[in-house]
Design an enzyme around this catalytic site. Structure first.
Site, short mmCIF file in Angstrom:
data_model
loop_
_atom_site.label_atom_id
_atom_site.label_comp_id
_atom_site.label_asym_id
_atom_site.label_seq_id
_atom_site.Cartn_x
_atom_site.Cartn_y
_atom_site.Cartn_z
N LYS A 53 1.90 -2.75 -0.50
CA LYS A 53 2.36 -2.41 0.84
C LYS A 53 2.69 -3.69 1.63
O LYS A 53 3.70 -3.75 2.33
CB LYS A 53 1.28 -1.59 1.58
N GLN A 97 -7.07 2.24 3.83
CA GLN A 97 -6.87 2.60 2.43
C GLN A 97 -8.00 3.50 1.95
O GLN A 97 -9.17 3.21 2.17
CB GLN A 97 -6.76 1.32 1.58
N ASP A 120 0.13 7.03 8.31
CA ASP A 120 -0.25 7.77 7.10
C ASP A 120 -0.29 9.28 7.36
O ASP A 120 -0.38 10.07 6.42
CB ASP A 120 -1.65 7.33 6.64
#
Ligand code: GUN
Length: 294
Positions: A53, A97, A120
């Site tokens: 990322k 994450q 997200d």
């Protein structure tokens, strides 16, 4: 005739070029779209995802700020870190994450990322809004699949039957939320890989989305002619002809299903590359929205 191969790498490159242009437009106003990520612990898979990322951000012109906390960091410490990131005006997108270590309450953590920075799409408000058809970020994988269908002209899904073999919060559920929106209007069936008569379900699919991580799970006998087949599976199988002795495949028997499909994504190079690209796209959108309200 074999179906069209949906090339996620090519589409991803195209989208990333567009993002670079949009980032340039923000530059004179002193805005550099910034994605902040927090990784807790030392899981090598998660660490490599976060690096991917970060690299993608740098290539496109976003600023990446990745923070690494030890596996034994307290929940309170992580929540404070997130609160700081969310409050900063120079940070536009924030993600944590997953998975998190067992002593940390994932629900509490995901609720700390304010919806306007929740690139997200994991905050409960984002999830609720996406089902209501209201503006929100949605998880990057279904967002990438929808973008791929739109850009390749396979997005006329009104009253078509979409069958999704995956029921998790990252792929199946948000995919169903997007497909059932009024402007898409698909009929959706959500299944698990062990759903009774799964083949009877998948054979009904005009659009089939699969993410079960079982190589060869979907065979040619399990699809109908003209299916649009989207594969988000990731499986390493032995292959003595490959340099490393193994290779990456999806969940769909690609060569056989390709012959019946209208369109199909390969693995690698299909839906996968779109995922990180959409995370970048969401961050640019968050920065654009912040610049309008500044
Ligand atoms: N772990 C596996 N996939 C994802 C993802 O899309 N986002 C985050 N934050 N963690 C993940």
């Amino acid at each position: 005739m074999p179906g069209t191969i949906l090339d996620g790498r090519k589409l991803s490159t195209e989208i990333r070029q567009e993002l670079t242009e949009r980032i340039r437009v923000l530059e004179p106003r002193g805005i550099i779209p910034t994605l902040a990520g927090v990784l807790v612990g030392d899981d090598p898979g998660s660490a490599s995802y976060v690096r991917l990322k970060e690299k993608a951000c740098n290539e496109v012109g976003l600023r990446a700020e990745m923070q690494h906390l030890p596996a034994d960091c307290s929940q309170e410490h992580l929540l404070r870190r997130l609160r700081d990131l969310v409050q900063r005006t120079d940070v536009h997108g924030v993600f944590v994450q997953l998975p998190l270590p067992g002593h940390i309450d994932e629900e509490l953590v995901l609720a700390e990322v304010a919806p306007e920075k929740d690139v997200d799409g994991f905050h409960p408000q984002s999830v609720g809004c996406s089902w209501l058809g209201q503006r929100s970020f949605v998880p990057a994988t279904p967002s990438g699949i929808m973008e791929m269908l739109k850009r390749t002209g396979h997005d006329d899904l009104r009253r078509k039957h979409a069958v999704i073999v995956n029921m998790d919060s990252l792929v199946g559920k948000p995919m169903a939320a997007l497909l059932t929106r009024n402007d898409v209007g698909a009929n959706v069936t959500l299944c698990n890989p062990d759903t009774p008569d799964i083949a009877g379900m998948t054979r009904q699919a005009d659009l089939l989305v699969v993410s079960v991580n079982q190589a060869g799970f979907i065979t040619a006998e399990m699809v109908k002619d003209g299916v649009i087949a989207i594969d988000f599976g990731s499986n390493y199988i032995d292959d003595p002809t490959a340099k490393q002795g193994y290779r990456l495949v999806g969940d769909i028997d690609f060569e056989a299903v390709k012959l019946k499909a209208e369109a199909i994504t390969p693995v690698p190079g299909g839906a996968g590359p779109m995922t990180v690209t959409m995370l970048l796209a969401h961050t640019v959108i968050a920065a654009e929205r912040a610049s309008l309200s500044a």
